[in-house]
Scaffold this motif. Structure first.
Motif, PDB file in Angstrom:
ATOM      1  N   VAL A  57       0.837  -1.202   0.000  1.00 23.94           N
ATOM      2  CA  VAL A  57       0.000   0.000   0.000  1.00 23.94           C
ATOM      3  C   VAL A  57       0.874   1.255   0.000  1.00 23.94           C
ATOM      4  O   VAL A  57       0.566   2.245  -0.664  1.00 23.94           O
ATOM      5  CB  VAL A  57      -0.943  -0.001   1.221  1.00 23.94           C
ATOM      6  CG1 VAL A  57      -1.763   1.283   1.273  1.00 23.94           C
ATOM      7  CG2 VAL A  57      -1.869  -1.208   1.165  1.00 23.94           C
ATOM      8  N   TYR A  58       1.975   1.205   0.754  1.00 27.63           N
ATOM      9  CA  TYR A  58       2.890   2.351   0.835  1.00 27.63           C
ATOM     10  C   TYR A  58       3.429   2.708  -0.542  1.00 27.63           C
ATOM     11  O   TYR A  58       3.392   3.871  -0.969  1.00 27.63           O
ATOM     12  CB  TYR A  58       4.029   2.022   1.798  1.00 27.63           C
ATOM     13  CG  TYR A  58       5.178   3.005   1.759  1.00 27.63           C
ATOM     14  CD1 TYR A  58       5.123   4.200   2.461  1.00 27.63           C
ATOM     15  CD2 TYR A  58       6.320   2.723   1.011  1.00 27.63           C
ATOM     16  CE1 TYR A  58       6.184   5.102   2.422  1.00 27.63           C
ATOM     17  CE2 TYR A  58       7.382   3.614   0.966  1.00 27.63           C
ATOM     18  CZ  TYR A  58       7.310   4.798   1.681  1.00 27.63           C
ATOM     19  OH  TYR A  58       8.347   5.684   1.631  1.00 27.63           O
ATOM     20  N   ARG A  59       3.953   1.706  -1.253  1.00 30.22           N
ATOM     21  CA  ARG A  59       4.536   1.962  -2.569  1.00 30.22           C
ATOM     22  C   ARG A  59       3.491   2.458  -3.561  1.00 30.22           C
ATOM     23  O   ARG A  59       3.748   3.380  -4.350  1.00 30.22           O
ATOM     24  CB  ARG A  59       5.224   0.697  -3.097  1.00 30.22           C
ATOM     25  CG  ARG A  59       6.480   0.312  -2.319  1.00 30.22           C
ATOM     26  CD  ARG A  59       7.196  -0.840  -2.996  1.00 30.22           C
ATOM     27  NE  ARG A  59       6.406  -2.066  -2.945  1.00 30.22           N
ATOM     28  CZ  ARG A  59       6.452  -2.948  -1.955  1.00 30.22           C
ATOM     29  NH1 ARG A  59       7.258  -2.731  -0.921  1.00 30.22           N
ATOM     30  NH2 ARG A  59       5.715  -4.032  -1.992  1.00 30.22           N
ATOM     31  N   PHE A  60       2.328   1.845  -3.525  1.00 25.82           N
ATOM     32  CA  PHE A  60       1.271   2.242  -4.457  1.00 25.82           C
ATOM     33  C   PHE A  60       0.815   3.682  -4.191  1.00 25.82           C
ATOM     34  O   PHE A  60       0.708   4.496  -5.112  1.00 25.82           O
ATOM     35  CB  PHE A  60       0.075   1.284  -4.323  1.00 25.82           C
ATOM     36  CG  PHE A  60      -1.102   1.675  -5.164  1.00 25.82           C
ATOM     37  CD1 PHE A  60      -1.140   1.380  -6.517  1.00 25.82           C
ATOM     38  CD2 PHE A  60      -2.178   2.356  -4.602  1.00 25.82           C
ATOM     39  CE1 PHE A  60      -2.239   1.741  -7.300  1.00 25.82           C
ATOM     40  CE2 PHE A  60      -3.266   2.724  -5.367  1.00 25.82           C
ATOM     41  CZ  PHE A  60      -3.288   2.418  -6.725  1.00 25.82           C
ATOM     42  N   THR A  61       0.564   4.001  -2.914  1.00 24.20           N
ATOM     43  CA  THR A  61       0.070   5.342  -2.567  1.00 24.20           C
ATOM     44  C   THR A  61       1.103   6.409  -2.871  1.00 24.20           C
ATOM     45  O   THR A  61       0.773   7.470  -3.414  1.00 24.20           O
ATOM     46  CB  THR A  61      -0.316   5.396  -1.078  1.00 24.20           C
ATOM     47  OG1 THR A  61      -1.271   4.367  -0.789  1.00 24.20           O
ATOM     48  CG2 THR A  61      -0.921   6.752  -0.726  1.00 24.20           C
ATOM     49  N   LEU A  62       2.373   6.153  -2.520  1.00 24.39           N
ATOM     50  CA  LEU A  62       3.424   7.140  -2.768  1.00 24.39           C
ATOM     51  C   LEU A  62       3.587   7.389  -4.270  1.00 24.39           C
ATOM     52  O   LEU A  62       3.755   8.542  -4.709  1.00 24.39           O
ATOM     53  CB  LEU A  62       4.742   6.661  -2.167  1.00 24.39           C
ATOM     54  CG  LEU A  62       5.931   7.622  -2.292  1.00 24.39           C
ATOM     55  CD1 LEU A  62       5.623   8.952  -1.614  1.00 24.39           C
ATOM     56  CD2 LEU A  62       7.188   7.004  -1.686  1.00 24.39           C
ATOM     57  N   ILE A 108      -0.613   6.234   5.584  1.00 22.37           N
ATOM     58  CA  ILE A 108      -0.016   7.198   6.512  1.00 22.37           C
ATOM     59  C   ILE A 108       1.483   7.324   6.268  1.00 22.37           C
ATOM     60  O   ILE A 108       2.030   8.428   6.206  1.00 22.37           O
ATOM     61  CB  ILE A 108      -0.295   6.787   7.968  1.00 22.37           C
ATOM     62  CG1 ILE A 108      -1.784   6.973   8.290  1.00 22.37           C
ATOM     63  CG2 ILE A 108       0.565   7.589   8.940  1.00 22.37           C
ATOM     64  CD1 ILE A 108      -2.185   6.460   9.665  1.00 22.37           C
ATOM     65  N   LEU A 109       2.166   6.187   6.100  1.00 29.09           N
ATOM     66  CA  LEU A 109       3.611   6.217   5.857  1.00 29.09           C
ATOM     67  C   LEU A 109       3.939   6.860   4.518  1.00 29.09           C
ATOM     68  O   LEU A 109       4.938   7.572   4.385  1.00 29.09           O
ATOM     69  CB  LEU A 109       4.175   4.794   5.917  1.00 29.09           C
ATOM     70  CG  LEU A 109       4.130   4.116   7.293  1.00 29.09           C
ATOM     71  CD1 LEU A 109       4.623   2.678   7.189  1.00 29.09           C
ATOM     72  CD2 LEU A 109       4.963   4.890   8.300  1.00 29.09           C
ATOM     73  N   ALA A 110       3.100   6.621   3.515  1.00 24.28           N
ATOM     74  CA  ALA A 110       3.322   7.224   2.205  1.00 24.28           C
ATOM     75  C   ALA A 110       3.173   8.743   2.277  1.00 24.28           C
ATOM     76  O   ALA A 110       3.991   9.489   1.728  1.00 24.28           O
ATOM     77  CB  ALA A 110       2.353   6.639   1.184  1.00 24.28           C
TER      78      ALA A 110
END
Length: 436
Positions: free
Chosen positions: A14-19, A241-243
């Motif tokens: 999810v992080y990679r996709f959102t960022l 959130i992390l992204a």
């Protein structure tokens, strides 16, 4: 319901996709360009508004100095003492070499020693090309050079000479103010509090806006339903959130880098020291911040905990919305909550009571704004700061617990924007189903 390691499975995906989506979004690119442009022009605009025009060279081109004082003058230090004379030439002359004619842009200075005093005589042409102000500054510089030469001949150290030649200021106050004067400077405390609070307010506003927007976009496009097939609800929110944290951190670093570059470039054609002097006059300086390693850790930890609190709230509120029209009211709810903490922290500075300082430092939303600054300015101790962190961690854990329970149901929800009562009802139904 307990939170386990499996609840975080898929966070990286999810992080990679959102960022990636945020970096490629046209709206984000345009916003980033506008912010960078604003950061670039902010320094020169502030410099010019504060009167930081670059000091121009003096119209005096040459100064001939006849020194009859008996002291050796350091003419090379004249441009250091007053930079307007950087392009002016200074030369010592004797009686034989005294210029017979003085040009319109030249000055003849005669420094002499009379009984018990010194005299500086300035001779100019009948019609001169420079102002009386420049001539006055020139004589002031030579007066300072003569003082330093006199002290140096008495074997005074450079530090002693600096003390002897330094200026002084006066202050008038009433008897009550004299006896009730506080050790801490209110202007410094207020300046530090305002600077930090504005930074945190901007950070929280950016974070809440981006997270709510991303959650609603994915929910409206049915992308969230596809992601939840292989990703746990808590991992989905944590990845977002992390992204956003990475994106906002990169944005802040970029803005700071542009402002530093702008400061360096502006310094080539304007006096940027007026900006630093203005902040110093407001009590905002390195001494006020007292940024020891411990203080830096307190700042970073407080900002991180505040970020997580606001991010989790933003994610949960965003999932209670169904359309892009709900972005503004959902974001406004977070902004209003953050503004309450901001105003409470600023007002508490004026009160400056030990009981009030302790109370506001322990209230989760308010402590985001004031706990680290109160520690830096000495209003509270490290024990209160640690206690405020523990309280924030409890709040974060509770929000994560609620997220793990109802996030999936909220992402599937379609309808009008959920309010607090709707959240409570959904959480109650989820608890009832698990009990059965």
């Amino acid at each position: 319901m307990k939170i386990s390691r499996n609840d975080f499975t898929g966070t990286g995906k999810v992080y990679r996709f959102t960022l990636g989506q945020m970096l490629k979004g046209k709206a984000n690119v345009i916003t980033l360009f506008i912010l960078l442009l604003f950061a670039a022009v902010s320094i020169p605009v502030m410099t010019l508004l504060m009167g930081g025009e670059k000091t121009v060279s003096a119209d005096i081109t040459s100064v001939y100095v006849k020194n009859d004082t008996g002291y050796e003058l350091a003419l090379a230090e004249v441009p250091i003492k007053n930079e307007i004379f950087a392009d002016t030439s200074f030369a010592e002359v004797t009686e034989e070499k005294k210029p017979k004619e003085i040009g319109a842009s030249e000055v003849y200075l005669h420094l002499s020693r009379n009984a018990g005093s010194f005299e500086i005589e300035a001779v100019t042409a009948e019609t001169k090309d420079f102002s009386d102000s420049e001539l006055s500054q020139c004589t002031e510089v030579f007066s300072a050079l003569l003082d330093e030469a006199r002290y140096a001949q008495q074997e005074a150290t450079p530090q002693q000479i600096a003390v002897l030649t330094s200026g002084y200021s006066t202050k008038t106050e009433s008897v009550t103010e004299f006896y009730e004067e506080e050790e801490d400077n209110f202007d410094a405390r207020f300046g530090v509090q305002m600077a930090y609070s504005i930074f945190v307010l901007m950070l929280c506003t950016f974070v809440s806006s981006y997270i709510i927007q991303k959650v609603i976009e994915e929910k409206a496009s049915k992308l969230a339903e596809l992601l939840m097939v292989s990703v746990k609800p808590l991992a989905m929110l944590l990845g977002k959130i992390l992204a956003v944290m990475t994106y906002v951190f990169g944005l802040i670093v970029s803005l700071l880098a542009v402002m530093v570059a702008s400061y360096a470039v502006t310094g080539r054609f304007a006096d940027t020291s007026v900006v630093i002097n203005q902040f110093t006059a407001m009590g905002i300086n390195a001494e006020s911040f007292r940024l020891s390693p411990a203080a830096v850790l307190v700042l970073l930890a407080s900002i991180l905990l505040g970020y997580l609190t606001v991010s989790l709230l933003s994610g949960l509120i965003g999932t209670g919305c169904s359309t892009m029209e709900d972005v503004e009211p959902a974001n406004m709810a977070i902004v209003m909550l953050v503004l309450i903490g901001y105003l409470a922290a600023v007002i508490a500075v004026a009160v400056d009571s030990p009981a009030v300082n302790t109370a506001v430092a322990l209230i989760p939303i308010v402590s985001i704004f004031c706990a680290p600054t109160y520690y830096i300015t000495g209003s509270i101790g490290i024990g209160i700061v640690i206690l405020s962190w523990l309280i924030q961690l409890i709040v974060i854990a509770f929000l994560a617990y609620v997220c793990a329970k109802v996030y999936r149901d909220l992402m599937m929800y379609r309808g009008s924007r959920l309010k607090l009562s709707g959240w409570i009802a959904m959480l109650g139904r989820k608890h009832t189903r698990e009990a059965r």
